[in-house]
Design a protein around this motif. Structure first.
Motif, PDB file in Angstrom:
ATOM      1  N   GLN A   1       0.818  -1.210   0.000  1.00  0.00           N
ATOM      2  CA  GLN A   1       0.000   0.000   0.000  1.00  0.00           C
ATOM      3  C   GLN A   1       0.852   1.261   0.000  1.00  0.00           C
ATOM      4  O   GLN A   1       0.565   2.215  -0.715  1.00  0.00           O
ATOM      5  CB  GLN A   1      -0.926  -0.010   1.232  1.00  0.00           C
ATOM      6  N   LEU A   2       1.920   1.240   0.792  1.00  0.00           N
ATOM      7  CA  LEU A   2       2.776   2.417   0.913  1.00  0.00           C
ATOM      8  C   LEU A   2       3.667   2.616  -0.312  1.00  0.00           C
ATOM      9  O   LEU A   2       3.980   3.753  -0.681  1.00  0.00           O
ATOM     10  CB  LEU A   2       3.668   2.290   2.161  1.00  0.00           C
ATOM     11  N   ASN A   3       4.091   1.519  -0.907  1.00  0.00           N
ATOM     12  CA  ASN A   3       5.074   1.585  -1.989  1.00  0.00           C
ATOM     13  C   ASN A   3       4.640   0.645  -3.123  1.00  0.00           C
ATOM     14  O   ASN A   3       5.273  -0.368  -3.385  1.00  0.00           O
ATOM     15  CB  ASN A   3       6.452   1.191  -1.450  1.00  0.00           C
ATOM     16  N   PRO A   4       3.529   0.989  -3.794  1.00  0.00           N
ATOM     17  CA  PRO A   4       2.974   0.064  -4.804  1.00  0.00           C
ATOM     18  C   PRO A   4       3.910  -0.198  -5.985  1.00  0.00           C
ATOM     19  O   PRO A   4       3.808  -1.248  -6.625  1.00  0.00           O
ATOM     20  CB  PRO A   4       1.686   0.774  -5.266  1.00  0.00           C
ATOM     21  N   PHE A   5       4.815   0.747  -6.252  1.00  0.00           N
ATOM     22  CA  PHE A   5       5.753   0.542  -7.358  1.00  0.00           C
ATOM     23  C   PHE A   5       7.036  -0.162  -6.910  1.00  0.00           C
ATOM     24  O   PHE A   5       7.955  -0.369  -7.696  1.00  0.00           O
ATOM     25  CB  PHE A   5       6.090   1.881  -8.014  1.00  0.00           C
ATOM     26  N   ASN A   6       7.088  -0.488  -5.601  1.00  0.00           N
ATOM     27  CA  ASN A   6       8.180  -1.296  -5.044  1.00  0.00           C
ATOM     28  C   ASN A   6       9.556  -0.672  -5.283  1.00  0.00           C
ATOM     29  O   ASN A   6      10.523  -1.361  -5.619  1.00  0.00           O
ATOM     30  CB  ASN A   6       8.143  -2.716  -5.632  1.00  0.00           C
ATOM     31  N   TRP A   7       9.645   0.623  -5.086  1.00  0.00           N
ATOM     32  CA  TRP A   7      10.918   1.328  -5.242  1.00  0.00           C
ATOM     33  C   TRP A   7      11.803   1.066  -4.033  1.00  0.00           C
ATOM     34  O   TRP A   7      11.373   1.186  -2.892  1.00  0.00           O
ATOM     35  CB  TRP A   7      10.686   2.830  -5.415  1.00  0.00           C
ATOM     36  N   ASN A   8      13.033   0.681  -4.274  1.00  0.00           N
ATOM     37  CA  ASN A   8      13.986   0.419  -3.191  1.00  0.00           C
ATOM     38  C   ASN A   8      15.344   0.986  -3.596  1.00  0.00           C
ATOM     39  O   ASN A   8      16.015   0.428  -4.466  1.00  0.00           O
ATOM     40  CB  ASN A   8      14.097  -1.088  -2.931  1.00  0.00           C
ATOM     41  N   PRO A   9      15.753   2.096  -2.983  1.00  0.00           N
ATOM     42  CA  PRO A   9      17.030   2.712  -3.366  1.00  0.00           C
ATOM     43  C   PRO A   9      18.231   1.811  -3.130  1.00  0.00           C
ATOM     44  O   PRO A   9      19.257   1.949  -3.801  1.00  0.00           O
ATOM     45  CB  PRO A   9      17.097   3.969  -2.490  1.00  0.00           C
ATOM     46  N   LEU A  10      18.104   0.874  -2.190  1.00  0.00           N
ATOM     47  CA  LEU A  10      19.231  -0.018  -1.916  1.00  0.00           C
ATOM     48  C   LEU A  10      19.511  -0.937  -3.103  1.00  0.00           C
ATOM     49  O   LEU A  10      20.660  -1.297  -3.359  1.00  0.00           O
ATOM     50  CB  LEU A  10      18.946  -0.841  -0.656  1.00  0.00           C
ATOM     51  N   ARG A  11      18.477  -1.301  -3.833  1.00  0.00           N
ATOM     52  CA  ARG A  11      18.676  -2.119  -5.027  1.00  0.00           C
ATOM     53  C   ARG A  11      19.539  -1.373  -6.043  1.00  0.00           C
ATOM     54  O   ARG A  11      20.435  -1.959  -6.654  1.00  0.00           O
ATOM     55  CB  ARG A  11      17.328  -2.489  -5.662  1.00  0.00           C
ATOM     56  N   GLU A  12      19.269  -0.089  -6.211  1.00  0.00           N
ATOM     57  CA  GLU A  12      20.045   0.707  -7.156  1.00  0.00           C
ATOM     58  C   GLU A  12      21.509   0.777  -6.734  1.00  0.00           C
ATOM     59  O   GLU A  12      22.412   0.677  -7.567  1.00  0.00           O
ATOM     60  CB  GLU A  12      19.449   2.105  -7.274  1.00  0.00           C
ATOM     61  N   VAL A  13      21.740   0.949  -5.438  1.00  0.00           N
ATOM     62  CA  VAL A  13      23.115   0.986  -4.930  1.00  0.00           C
ATOM     63  C   VAL A  13      23.809  -0.341  -5.191  1.00  0.00           C
ATOM     64  O   VAL A  13      24.955  -0.387  -5.654  1.00  0.00           O
ATOM     65  CB  VAL A  13      23.131   1.312  -3.417  1.00  0.00           C
ATOM     66  N   LEU A  14      23.113  -1.438  -4.902  1.00  0.00           N
ATOM     67  CA  LEU A  14      23.700  -2.771  -5.084  1.00  0.00           C
ATOM     68  C   LEU A  14      24.029  -3.021  -6.554  1.00  0.00           C
ATOM     69  O   LEU A  14      25.133  -3.481  -6.884  1.00  0.00           O
ATOM     70  CB  LEU A  14      22.732  -3.832  -4.569  1.00  0.00           C
ATOM     71  N   GLU A  15      23.090  -2.721  -7.436  1.00  0.00           N
ATOM     72  CA  GLU A  15      23.312  -2.989  -8.858  1.00  0.00           C
ATOM     73  C   GLU A  15      24.395  -2.097  -9.441  1.00  0.00           C
ATOM     74  O   GLU A  15      25.117  -2.500 -10.358  1.00  0.00           O
ATOM     75  CB  GLU A  15      21.998  -2.816  -9.620  1.00  0.00           C
ATOM     76  N   ASP A  16      24.525  -0.871  -8.906  1.00  0.00           N
ATOM     77  CA  ASP A  16      25.590   0.024  -9.357  1.00  0.00           C
ATOM     78  C   ASP A  16      26.957  -0.408  -8.819  1.00  0.00           C
ATOM     79  O   ASP A  16      27.988  -0.108  -9.423  1.00  0.00           O
ATOM     80  CB  ASP A  16      25.312   1.461  -8.913  1.00  0.00           C
ATOM     81  N   SER A  17      26.956  -1.096  -7.692  1.00  0.00           N
ATOM     82  CA  SER A  17      28.214  -1.421  -7.002  1.00  0.00           C
ATOM     83  C   SER A  17      28.780  -2.778  -7.383  1.00  0.00           C
ATOM     84  O   SER A  17      29.988  -2.993  -7.269  1.00  0.00           O
ATOM     85  CB  SER A  17      27.997  -1.390  -5.480  1.00  0.00           C
ATOM     86  N   VAL A  18      27.917  -3.720  -7.802  1.00  0.00           N
ATOM     87  CA  VAL A  18      28.347  -5.113  -7.957  1.00  0.00           C
ATOM     88  C   VAL A  18      28.081  -5.614  -9.378  1.00  0.00           C
ATOM     89  O   VAL A  18      26.976  -5.459  -9.903  1.00  0.00           O
ATOM     90  CB  VAL A  18      27.626  -6.030  -6.940  1.00  0.00           C
ATOM     91  N   ASP A  19      29.094  -6.220  -9.968  1.00  0.00           N
ATOM     92  CA  ASP A  19      28.952  -6.938 -11.235  1.00  0.00           C
ATOM     93  C   ASP A  19      28.704  -8.407 -10.890  1.00  0.00           C
ATOM     94  O   ASP A  19      29.633  -9.141 -10.544  1.00  0.00           O
ATOM     95  CB  ASP A  19      30.227  -6.782 -12.063  1.00  0.00           C
ATOM     96  N   PHE A  20      27.446  -8.829 -10.952  1.00  0.00           N
ATOM     97  CA  PHE A  20      27.113 -10.173 -10.498  1.00  0.00           C
ATOM     98  C   PHE A  20      27.660 -11.261 -11.423  1.00  0.00           C
ATOM     99  O   PHE A  20      27.907 -12.385 -10.980  1.00  0.00           O
ATOM    100  CB  PHE A  20      25.595 -10.311 -10.310  1.00  0.00           C
ATOM    101  N   GLU A  21      27.873 -10.938 -12.668  1.00  0.00           N
ATOM    102  CA  GLU A  21      28.508 -11.914 -13.549  1.00  0.00           C
ATOM    103  C   GLU A  21      29.930 -12.203 -13.075  1.00  0.00           C
ATOM    104  O   GLU A  21      30.387 -13.347 -13.096  1.00  0.00           O
ATOM    105  CB  GLU A  21      28.529 -11.392 -14.990  1.00  0.00           C
ATOM    106  N   ARG A  22      30.597 -11.161 -12.604  1.00  0.00           N
ATOM    107  CA  ARG A  22      31.949 -11.340 -12.077  1.00  0.00           C
ATOM    108  C   ARG A  22      31.914 -12.141 -10.771  1.00  0.00           C
ATOM    109  O   ARG A  22      32.785 -12.990 -10.532  1.00  0.00           O
ATOM    110  CB  ARG A  22      32.609  -9.976 -11.857  1.00  0.00           C
ATOM    111  N   VAL A  23      30.929 -11.881  -9.928  1.00  0.00           N
ATOM    112  CA  VAL A  23      30.794 -12.642  -8.680  1.00  0.00           C
ATOM    113  C   VAL A  23      30.555 -14.120  -8.983  1.00  0.00           C
ATOM    114  O   VAL A  23      31.166 -15.006  -8.376  1.00  0.00           O
ATOM    115  CB  VAL A  23      29.654 -12.077  -7.810  1.00  0.00           C
ATOM    116  N   ARG A  24      29.677 -14.396  -9.933  1.00  0.00           N
ATOM    117  CA  ARG A  24      29.371 -15.787 -10.285  1.00  0.00           C
ATOM    118  C   ARG A  24      30.587 -16.514 -10.848  1.00  0.00           C
ATOM    119  O   ARG A  24      30.709 -17.737 -10.719  1.00  0.00           O
ATOM    120  CB  ARG A  24      28.213 -15.836 -11.295  1.00  0.00           C
TER     121      ARG A  24
END
Length: 348
Positions: free
Chosen positions: A120-143
Motif C-alpha cells: 500500500q505504501l510503496n505500490p511501485f516497489n521502489w527500493n534505493p538499496l537495489r540501485e546501490v547494489l546494482e551500481d556497485s556489484v557486477d554479479f557476472e563477475r561474482v558468479r
C-alpha cells in the motif's frame, strides 16, 4: 592455496541494517592483515551485501579492490540516505548520540509501517538499496569467482524455511531477498517464490560452510546481541528485543548442533573420520554496539557508518592479536558455557 604464513577460515556474516558497517570494518582489517585466507562466506541481509561487494572487488583488483569496493558501497548507501525523512533529532546531533529514538521521522515511518503494508505504501516497489547494489556489484563477475564460495540466505515466505543461494547462480534479486524486511518492502519473487529477509531462518546459515567447504574454522561476525540485560518495557523496546531474539534463534540452533557433535566426538561416540569437528570463532563487540540501540540500524549517516567501521577494525585487530594462533587448532568460543547461560566468552 594458503601459504605457510596464512590460515584458512570461513566467514559467517550477520545482518543488521546500518550496523553492517561494523562488519565492513572487520572485513577491512582482515583483508589488510592478510594472514587469513577466506575460503567461503555465508551472509544474510547486510552480511550478504558485504559478501558480494567484497568478492566483486576481490575479483576486480585483489585485496585493494575488495577494500575499496566495500568503502564505495557504504559511501553510496550513505549518499542515498542523505535526503531521507529518517534523520537524527537536532538534540541527538548536538549531544553526539547516534540513536533515532527521538527522531520524528523514524517514529512516523515506524507507525506507518504498522498500519499499512509495503504493497500500500510503496505500490511501485521502489527500493534505493537495489540501485546501490546494482551500481556497485557486477554479479557476472561474482558468479565467475573460483576463489571464494558464497552462500546467501533468504526466508521462503510460503514454507518458512531457509533458502540458500550459492555463488554460481547469484543475482541481485537473491541478495535483495536476503535483505527484504516484510514491514518495509514487498517480498522478492525468484522463480515465482516469494522471499523475505534471511535473518528469520538463517542469520547467517552455517550449514553450507561445513557442508561445502573443507575448512573447519568458522568465524562468525555477530551484530545482533544474544544477551541484553533488563526487561524491555516500552512497545518499541519489546519489538526490538523480539527481533533480536528471532534473528539469533537459527544461529543458536546451529551452534548448539555443532557443540553436540563436538562433545560426541570428544567422548568417542562419533568417529572424527566420519563427522566434522567444526572450530567456532566469534568476532563481536556488544559493549560498543548495544548502547547504540536498535533504531540506529536505520541511521545511514556517513559519520556513523565510519564510526561503526572503526569499531569493527579495532575489534578485528584485537581478535587477530588474541586468537590468530588458535585458528586451525581449537575453537575460541566456549559453546557449552554459552548455552548454559553463563555468557559468551572471548569478546573480539
Amino acid at each position: 592455496m594458503a601459504t605457510t604464513a596464512t590460515k584458512t577460515v570461513n566467514l559467517a556474516l550477520q545482518g543488521g541494517g546500518a550496523h553492517g558497517a561494523f562488519t565492513w570494518g572487520v572485513l577491512d582489517k582482515i583483508l589488510e592483515d592478510g594472514r587469513l585466507e577466506i575460503t567461503a562466506i555465508s551472509g544474510t541481509s547486510a552480511g550478504a551485501m558485504n559478501a558480494v561487494v567484497a568478492v566483486d572487488g576481490l575479483m576486480r583488483s585483489g585485496i585493494t579492490g575488495a577494500r575499496a569496493a566495500l568503502e564505495g558501497f557504504w559511501h553510496a548507501v550513505s549518499d542515498r540516505a542523505r535526503f531521507s525523512l529518517i534523520q537524527r533529532a537536532p538534540l541527538d546531533v548536538l549531544m553526539g548520540r547516534w540513536t533515532l529514538d527521538t527522531s520524528p521521522g523514524y517514529h512516523f515511518f515506524n507507525a506507518l509501517t504498522r498500519m499499512l503494508s509495503p504493497y500500500q505504501l510503496n505500490p511501485f516497489n521502489w527500493n534505493p538499496l537495489r540501485e546501490v547494489l546494482e551500481d556497485s556489484v557486477d554479479f557476472e563477475r561474482v558468479r565467475s569467482c573460483d576463489i571464494i564460495k558464497v552462500f546467501i540466505s533468504a526466508t521462503n515466505v510460503e514454507t518458512g524455511r531457509v533458502k540458500v543461494f550459492d555463488r554460481k547462480q547469484l543475482t541481485a534479486d537473491m541478495v535483495m531477498a536476503s535483505a527484504c524486511l516484510p514491514f518495509m518492502f514487498q517480498s522478492v519473487e525468484i522463480d515465482g517464490v516469494p522471499y523475505w529477509d534471511g535473518g528469520y531462518m538463517g542469520n547467517p546459515a552455517l550449514f553450507p560452510l561445513y557442508s561445502y567447504s573443507e575448512c573447519n574454522d568458522v568465524v562468525v561476525v555477530q551484530i545482533n546481541p544474544i544477551e541484553r540485560k533488563g526487561t524491555p518495557t516500552t512497545a518499541q523496546d519489546i519489538a526490538n528485543r523480539l527481533n533480536e531474539i528471532s534473528f539469533n534463534s537459527s544461529l543458536l540452533k546451529e551452534l548448539r548442533a555443532i557443540d553436540f557433535v563436538h562433545r560426541l566426538i570428544a567422548e568417542g561416540k562419533l568417529s572424527p573420520d566420519e563427522y566434522r569437528d567444526i572450530r567456532v570463532h566469534l568476532i563481536e563487540n556488544q559493549d560498543e554496539l548495544n548502547p547504540l540501540g536498535a533504531s540506529s540500524k536505520l541511521n545511514a549517516e556517513w559519520a556513523f557508518l565510519t564510526h561503526l567501521r572503526d569499531i569493527g577494525r579495532r575489534t578485528a585487530e584485537h581478535w587477530l592479536a588474541t586468537h590468530f594462533a588458535d585458528v586451525g587448532e581449537r575453537s575460541t568460543v566456549n559453546l557449552r558455557q554459552m548455552f548454559q547461560g553463563i555468557g559468551a566468552v572471548h569478546h573480539g
